[in-house]
Enzyme design. Structure first.
Site, PDB file in Angstrom:
ATOM      1  N   ASN A 112      31.288  39.542  30.426  1.00 51.58           N
ATOM      2  CA  ASN A 112      32.654  39.258  30.916  1.00 51.58           C
ATOM      3  C   ASN A 112      33.709  39.003  30.184  1.00 51.58           C
ATOM      4  OD1 ASN A 112      34.383  38.805  33.194  1.00 51.58           O
ATOM      5  ND2 ASN A 112      34.063  36.544  32.805  1.00 51.58           N
ATOM      6  N   HIS A 167      37.045  36.741  29.778  1.00 49.10           N
ATOM      7  CA  HIS A 167      37.839  35.688  30.707  1.00 49.10           C
ATOM      8  C   HIS A 167      39.094  34.804  30.082  1.00 49.10           C
ATOM      9  CE1 HIS A 167      38.054  32.283  33.461  1.00 49.10           C
ATOM     10  NE2 HIS A 167      38.273  31.526  32.442  1.00 49.10           N
ATOM     11  N   VAL A 215      29.520  30.035  36.721  1.00 55.18           N
ATOM     12  CA  VAL A 215      30.969  30.831  36.560  1.00 55.18           C
ATOM     13  C   VAL A 215      31.367  30.579  35.304  1.00 55.18           C
ATOM     14  CG1 VAL A 215      33.148  30.415  37.700  1.00 55.18           C
ATOM     15  CG2 VAL A 215      31.218  29.992  39.230  1.00 55.18           C
ATOM     16  N   ASP A 216      31.447  31.785  34.681  1.00 57.68           N
ATOM     17  CA  ASP A 216      32.003  31.813  33.371  1.00 57.68           C
ATOM     18  C   ASP A 216      31.389  30.984  32.384  1.00 57.68           C
ATOM     19  OD1 ASP A 216      33.975  33.457  34.158  1.00 57.68           O
ATOM     20  OD2 ASP A 216      35.291  32.053  35.121  1.00 57.68           O
ATOM     21  N   GLY A 276      42.574  46.958  36.196  1.00 54.05           N
ATOM     22  CA  GLY A 276      41.956  47.525  35.362  1.00 54.05           C
ATOM     23  C   GLY A 276      42.516  48.092  33.968  1.00 54.05           C
ATOM     24  N   SER A 277      43.235  47.071  33.463  1.00 53.96           N
ATOM     25  CA  SER A 277      44.044  47.288  32.263  1.00 53.96           C
ATOM     26  C   SER A 277      42.817  47.247  30.910  1.00 53.96           C
ATOM     27  CB  SER A 277      45.141  46.530  31.952  1.00 53.96           C
ATOM     28  OG  SER A 277      44.700  45.106  31.772  1.00 53.96           O
ATOM     29  N   ASN A 278      41.984  46.231  31.263  1.00 58.61           N
ATOM     30  CA  ASN A 278      40.774  46.247  30.401  1.00 58.61           C
ATOM     31  C   ASN A 278      39.716  47.461  30.239  1.00 58.61           C
ATOM     32  OD1 ASN A 278      40.686  43.542  28.783  1.00 58.61           O
ATOM     33  ND2 ASN A 278      41.431  43.053  30.920  1.00 58.61           N
ATOM     34  N   ASP A 300      25.673  34.468  32.958  1.00 61.91           N
ATOM     35  CA  ASP A 300      24.437  34.228  33.694  1.00 61.91           C
ATOM     36  C   ASP A 300      24.790  33.772  34.955  1.00 61.91           C
ATOM     37  OD1 ASP A 300      25.963  31.766  33.562  1.00 61.91           O
ATOM     38  OD2 ASP A 300      24.905  30.651  32.126  1.00 61.91           O
ATOM     39  N   HIS A 330      46.565  39.441  27.409  1.00 59.50           N
ATOM     40  CA  HIS A 330      46.363  41.013  27.781  1.00 59.50           C
ATOM     41  C   HIS A 330      46.265  41.441  26.513  1.00 59.50           C
ATOM     42  CE1 HIS A 330      46.850  40.395  32.085  1.00 59.50           C
ATOM     43  NE2 HIS A 330      45.930  40.957  32.105  1.00 59.50           N
TER      44      HIS A 330
HETATM   45  C1  GRF Z   1      41.880  39.675  32.695  1.00 60.41           C
HETATM   46  O1  GRF Z   1      42.804  38.917  32.553  1.00 60.41           O
HETATM   47  C2  GRF Z   1      40.554  39.154  32.697  1.00 60.41           C
HETATM   48  O2  GRF Z   1      40.608  38.279  31.787  1.00 60.41           O
HETATM   49  C3  GRF Z   1      40.186  38.509  34.141  1.00 60.41           C
HETATM   50  O3  GRF Z   1      40.887  39.150  35.001  1.00 60.41           O
HETATM   51  C4  GRF Z   1      41.756  39.994  34.337  1.00 60.41           C
HETATM   52  C5  GRF Z   1      41.748  41.255  34.663  1.00 60.41           C
HETATM   53  O4  GRF Z   1      42.776  42.379  34.238  1.00 60.41           O
HETATM   54  N1  GRF Z   1      38.743  38.313  34.030  1.00 60.41           N
HETATM   55  P1  GRF Z   1      42.559  43.840  34.470  1.00 60.41           P
HETATM   56  O5  GRF Z   1      42.274  44.227  35.749  1.00 60.41           O
HETATM   57  O6  GRF Z   1      41.707  44.459  33.496  1.00 60.41           O
HETATM   58  O7  GRF Z   1      44.270  44.304  33.921  1.00 60.41           O
END
Ligand code: GRF
Length: 211
Positions: free
Chosen positions: A107, A109, A144-145, A13-15, A141, A172
């Site tokens: 998403n 990626h 996949v990606d 969940g760092s994003n 969509d 990241h």
């Molecule tokens: C990220 O690298 C994202 O691109 C991919 O999964 C990872 C999730 O990282 N889809 P986090 O859980 O947000 O740290």
């Protein structure tokens, strides 16, 4: 006017944290819901700490994936979510869910799509020997990606070091800027799909002199 968003996570969940830190409650964007397919996802803890409502939708708790997706969709709609952000959500969502939230799911990626979709994208890119890597934020969509690309950022790999940990850190760092930026642009109404070319996403960056 607030722009309620939901974030779906499966792990760290760092994003999600980047969105909470940079956007949540600071302008229009409000994270109103965080859901996971895994009860132990660290992202859920991050959401709780920020006072955001959470829920777990484990596939095993439902008759099939469609039933899970329907329950998740109901939960998101009840909260008035205008954008669903997949941030490390490691399960596919079915066609019915994608149609229900058409044009409202994005998403992040860790590759320059369409290269290296799916899992282990960073490892696959390194094994392939690419010299440029990067991050893509795209609409989701039914593939996949494979949805239309909103933002991408590339970087060159140091030819003398293919240290995967350093590359993951770099990815990241880009993700944590690019994903919140895309969410902000969508909330501001600055992202639209060209109706005559649905793969072409037009992004009006503030101060952008281009068309
Ligand atoms: C990220 O690298 C994202 O691109 C991919 O999964 C990872 C999730 O990282 N889809 P986090 O859980 O947000 O740290």
């Amino acid at each position: 006017m607030s722009f309620p968003v939901a974030v779906l996570v499966s792990g760290e969940g760092s994003n999600l944290q980047a969105i909470l830190d940079q956007l949540h409650g600071r302008g229009e964007v409000e994270v109103v819901a965080v859901a996971s397919n895994k009860p132990q996802a660290r992202g859920l803890e991050r959401a709780r700490r920020a006072g955001v409502e959470t829920a777990v939708f484990e596939a095993s708790g439902f008759a099939d994936r469609d039933a899970r997706d329907a329950a998740l969709g109901d939960w998101l709609e009840e909260r008035g979510v205008r954008l669903v952000i997949l941030a490390g959500f490691m399960e596919l969502l079915g066609a019915a869910f994608i149609r229900r939230f058409a044009g409202r799911i994005i998403n992040v990626h860790p590759s320059l799509l369409p290269a290296f979709p799916g899992v282990r994208a960073i490892e696959h890119a390194l094994e392939y020997g690419v010299k440029q890597m990067g991050v893509t934020v795209h609409f989701v969509d039914e593939g996949v990606d494979s949805g239309a690309i909103i933002l991408q950022e590339a970087f060159a790999i140091n030819p003398y070091s293919r240290d995967i940990a350093a590359i993951e850190d770099r990815i990241h760092e880009i993700e944590h800027r690019l994903l919140p930026h895309a969410v902000n642009l969508i909330a501001a109404g600055a992202v639209r799909i060209d109706p005559s070319a649905p793969r072409h996403v037009i992004v009006e960056e503030v101060g952008d002199g281009h068309d």
